[in-house]
Scaffold this motif. Structure first.
Motif, PDB file in Angstrom:
ATOM      1  N   PRO B 167       0.825  -1.207   0.000  1.00 45.53           N
ATOM      2  CA  PRO B 167       0.000   0.000   0.000  1.00 45.53           C
ATOM      3  C   PRO B 167       0.861   1.260   0.000  1.00 45.53           C
ATOM      4  CG  PRO B 167      -0.777  -1.550   1.661  1.00 45.53           C
ATOM      5  CD  PRO B 167       0.539  -2.060   1.172  1.00 45.53           C
ATOM      6  N   ALA B 168       0.336   2.304  -0.617  1.00 46.11           N
ATOM      7  CA  ALA B 168       1.048   3.579  -0.666  1.00 46.11           C
ATOM      8  C   ALA B 168       0.171   4.655  -0.048  1.00 46.11           C
ATOM      9  CB  ALA B 168       1.361   3.932  -2.113  1.00 46.11           C
ATOM     10  N   ASP B 169       0.795   5.770   0.262  1.00 46.01           N
ATOM     11  CA  ASP B 169       0.044   6.913   0.765  1.00 46.01           C
ATOM     12  C   ASP B 169      -0.903   7.393  -0.329  1.00 46.01           C
ATOM     13  OD1 ASP B 169      -0.839   9.069   2.167  1.00 46.01           O
ATOM     14  OD2 ASP B 169       0.887  10.340   1.689  1.00 46.01           O
ATOM     15  N   LYS B 170      -2.161   7.571   0.030  1.00 48.12           N
ATOM     16  CA  LYS B 170      -3.126   7.993  -0.988  1.00 48.12           C
ATOM     17  C   LYS B 170      -3.358   9.495  -0.936  1.00 48.12           C
ATOM     18  CE  LYS B 170      -5.335   4.273  -0.047  1.00 48.12           C
ATOM     19  NZ  LYS B 170      -6.242   3.203   0.241  1.00 48.12           N
ATOM     20  N   LEU B 171      -2.310  10.215  -1.320  1.00 50.41           N
ATOM     21  CA  LEU B 171      -2.405  11.665  -1.380  1.00 50.41           C
ATOM     22  C   LEU B 171      -3.442  12.051  -2.438  1.00 50.41           C
ATOM     23  CD1 LEU B 171      -1.106  13.901   0.128  1.00 50.41           C
ATOM     24  CD2 LEU B 171       0.706  14.006  -1.570  1.00 50.41           C
ATOM     25  N   LEU B 172      -3.473  11.269  -3.507  1.00 51.81           N
ATOM     26  CA  LEU B 172      -4.524  11.397  -4.506  1.00 51.81           C
ATOM     27  C   LEU B 172      -5.337  10.107  -4.477  1.00 51.81           C
ATOM     28  CD1 LEU B 172      -2.462  12.804  -7.492  1.00 51.81           C
ATOM     29  CD2 LEU B 172      -4.051  14.061  -6.034  1.00 51.81           C
ATOM     30  N   ARG B 287     -17.044  -5.143  21.075  1.00 50.91           N
ATOM     31  CA  ARG B 287     -15.725  -5.704  21.369  1.00 50.91           C
ATOM     32  C   ARG B 287     -15.690  -6.563  22.628  1.00 50.91           C
ATOM     33  NH1 ARG B 287     -13.292  -0.846  19.946  1.00 50.91           N
ATOM     34  NH2 ARG B 287     -12.820  -0.353  22.086  1.00 50.91           N
ATOM     35  N   ARG B 318       3.170  -2.616   7.494  1.00 51.33           N
ATOM     36  CA  ARG B 318       2.907  -1.749   6.359  1.00 51.33           C
ATOM     37  C   ARG B 318       1.439  -1.405   6.189  1.00 51.33           C
ATOM     38  NH1 ARG B 318       6.848  -5.103   2.664  1.00 51.33           N
ATOM     39  NH2 ARG B 318       5.313  -6.611   3.299  1.00 51.33           N
ATOM     40  N   LEU B 320      -1.850  -0.244   8.131  1.00 47.93           N
ATOM     41  CA  LEU B 320      -2.426   0.221   9.380  1.00 47.93           C
ATOM     42  C   LEU B 320      -3.759  -0.456   9.665  1.00 47.93           C
ATOM     43  CD1 LEU B 320      -2.470   2.262  11.733  1.00 47.93           C
ATOM     44  CD2 LEU B 320      -3.898   3.636  10.250  1.00 47.93           C
ATOM     45  N   GLU B 323      -3.254  -3.739  11.037  1.00 49.68           N
ATOM     46  CA  GLU B 323      -2.670  -3.663  12.367  1.00 49.68           C
ATOM     47  C   GLU B 323      -3.722  -3.316  13.400  1.00 49.68           C
ATOM     48  OE1 GLU B 323       0.859  -1.364  13.265  1.00 49.68           O
ATOM     49  OE2 GLU B 323       1.608  -1.898  11.290  1.00 49.68           O
ATOM     50  N   SER B 324      -4.542  -2.322  13.077  1.00 47.84           N
ATOM     51  CA  SER B 324      -5.559  -1.945  14.053  1.00 47.84           C
ATOM     52  C   SER B 324      -6.506  -3.107  14.251  1.00 47.84           C
ATOM     53  CB  SER B 324      -6.356  -0.725  13.618  1.00 47.84           C
ATOM     54  OG  SER B 324      -5.819  -0.160  12.498  1.00 47.84           O
ATOM     55  N   GLU B 327      -4.957  -5.392  16.689  1.00 47.59           N
ATOM     56  CA  GLU B 327      -4.997  -4.852  18.048  1.00 47.59           C
ATOM     57  C   GLU B 327      -6.405  -4.897  18.609  1.00 47.59           C
ATOM     58  OE1 GLU B 327      -3.047  -1.099  18.497  1.00 47.59           O
ATOM     59  OE2 GLU B 327      -1.515  -1.727  17.068  1.00 47.59           O
ATOM     60  N   ARG B 328      -7.342  -4.651  17.706  1.00 46.65           N
ATOM     61  CA  ARG B 328      -8.721  -4.634  18.146  1.00 46.65           C
ATOM     62  C   ARG B 328      -9.126  -6.022  18.643  1.00 46.65           C
ATOM     63  NH1 ARG B 328     -13.445  -2.177  14.503  1.00 46.65           N
ATOM     64  NH2 ARG B 328     -15.119  -3.567  15.128  1.00 46.65           N
ATOM     65  N   ARG B 331      -8.006  -6.865  22.199  1.00 43.73           N
ATOM     66  CA  ARG B 331      -8.654  -6.235  23.355  1.00 43.73           C
ATOM     67  C   ARG B 331      -9.795  -7.073  23.909  1.00 43.73           C
ATOM     68  NH1 ARG B 331      -8.266   0.077  23.201  1.00 43.73           N
ATOM     69  NH2 ARG B 331      -6.146   0.167  22.532  1.00 43.73           N
TER      70      ARG B 331
END
Lengths: 71, 331
Positions: B167-172, B287, B318, B320, B323-324, B327-328, B331
């Protein structure tokens, strides 16, 4: 009529939390410590009076994951 | 909009064209009756809104040996859709049939053809002769690594562009700027499979499965403490218990089930629970579900182990979202 907005690069953000501390007016933290706009927007608009604070937050992000964009 | 007119006598053709023009269209001289097969049902010009300038090219694309087959298929599809009272028949109905590729997808399938040309990087010339398919657009197949994050849309764009599939930053937005800077649409394979079948059988058929709010079916990968782990197709709203039974039944008393994979959450293993996103959302976001098992909870631990191993293997810090998700679940 473009607006200055705060963009988060989610591939870089590590949830260190500095931005939410420096820009509490705009940002809060989600359950996992990642920044989340108080407005719920993906890229929150940065009002003129917060522009300097936003610039500081961008400069201080340890992951260099923040930037200001014109949309 | 141009309408091709064919006749053997010039005066006859002129008369035909003048009638077309009086009706508000543009007459196009399409030659003699012998050549008129090029404008029959199923041909590239049939029931389209092409202009006179586009007409010669489209007529030239007609393939003689395929025409009878395409004509029969075209008439079949049109009859089927016209006969279906739930079809949306507007004034541009036939144009839509030809344009949206419903006809093409169906014709390819019925002709027993392969619905893609694997050009594998080659450009321009589509396959010729027997291998030629009805869709003239060349298809390039790019194989991405088998990793969870490789399916994320910016990772797909990167893979197609010859970069590592991460994945890349989606600036656009990808829909504004994707492959080669062009607006790009990333589609889920399951969605496309549904679309092909909806085109074939119609919306009523699709809605026969699932619930009113969430029609259709979904693919569920059932793993963990079940007798026959695997991929199942089920209608939305299916009872959790039925899904588990279909996967060979639970091999140990279940207390909680992880729904939705990496992005999902735990729900109590109540057999009557319907697998419907709308209703489960409330349970999942609570949760509390994953804390619920306080006994053996073997499904939980075994799934958890697989899950963590998978995430560790594919993730490498790489993605997020994933990853979340992890983590979720913790919990």
């Amino acid at each position: 009529m473009s607006t200055v907005r705060l963009h988060v690069d989610w591939t870089a953000c590590d949830g260190r939390g500095l931005c939410a501390e420096l820009l509490p007016e705009l940002l809060t933290e989600d359950d996992w410590g990642y920044p989340a706009a108080r407005t719920g927007e993906a890229e929150p608009a940065v009002p003129a009076e917060l522009r300097d604070s936003a610039r500081r937050a961008v400069a201080r992000c340890p992951a260099l994951a923040l930037r200001l964009v014109q949309r | 909009v141009a309408i091709p007119v064919a006749a053997d006598v010039d005066d006859d053709r002129a008369l035909g064209m003048s009638l077309v023009e009086q009706a508000g269209f543009e007459g196009f001289d399409a030659g003699t009756i012998t050549d008129s097969w090029r404008q029959q049902p199923g041909s590239p010009v049939y029931c389209t809104d092409l202009t006179a300038e586009e007409m010669p090219g489209a007529l030239g694309k007609a393939i003689g040996e395929r025409s009878p087959k395409r004509r029969d298929l075209a008439m079949h599809v049109i009859a089927e859709l016209m006969g279906d009272p739930t079809s949306e028949l507007g004034k541009d109905f036939l144009v839509r049939v030809n344009r949206r590729g419903r006809l093409r997808a169906q014709a390819v399938r019925q002709a027993g053809g392969t619905p893609v040309v694997v050009a594998n990087g080659a450009e321009g010339e589509p396959a010729s002769g027997k291998d030629r398919v009805l869709d003239p657009v060349p298809v390039v197949v790019t194989v991405a690594p088998e990793a969870f994050i490789a399916g994320e849309e910016s990772a797909v764009v990167a893979a197609v562009s010859g970069r590592p599939a991460v994945p890349a930053d989606k600036l656009l937005r990808i829909t504004d700027s994707g492959v080669g800077g062009a607006p790009t649409l990333v589609q889920n394979v399951e969605t496309l499979a549904h679309l092909a079948l909806i085109a074939r059988h119609g919306p009523v058929w699709f809605r026969a499965a699932g619930t009113g709010a969430e029609p259709g079916t979904f693919l569920a990968t059932v793993g963990g403490a079940v007798g026959a782990p695997g991929v199942l197709e089920a209608g939305y709203g299916v009872r959790l218990g039925d899904l588990i039974d279909a996967a060979g039944g639970a091999t140990t008393p279940l207390q909680a089930v992880l729904l939705g994979g990496y992005h999902g959450g735990w729900v109590p293993a109540r057999p009557g629970l319907p697998a419907e996103v709308r209703r489960l959302a409330a349970l999942v976001t609570g949760r509390g579900a994953c804390r619920h098992p306080d006994g053996t909870a073997r499904l939980v631990t075994s799934t958890m182990r697989t899950f963590e191993a998978d995430v560790a293997a594919h993730l490498a810090g790489r993605c997020l979202a994933a990853e979340s998700g992890t983590e979720r679940v913790h919990r």
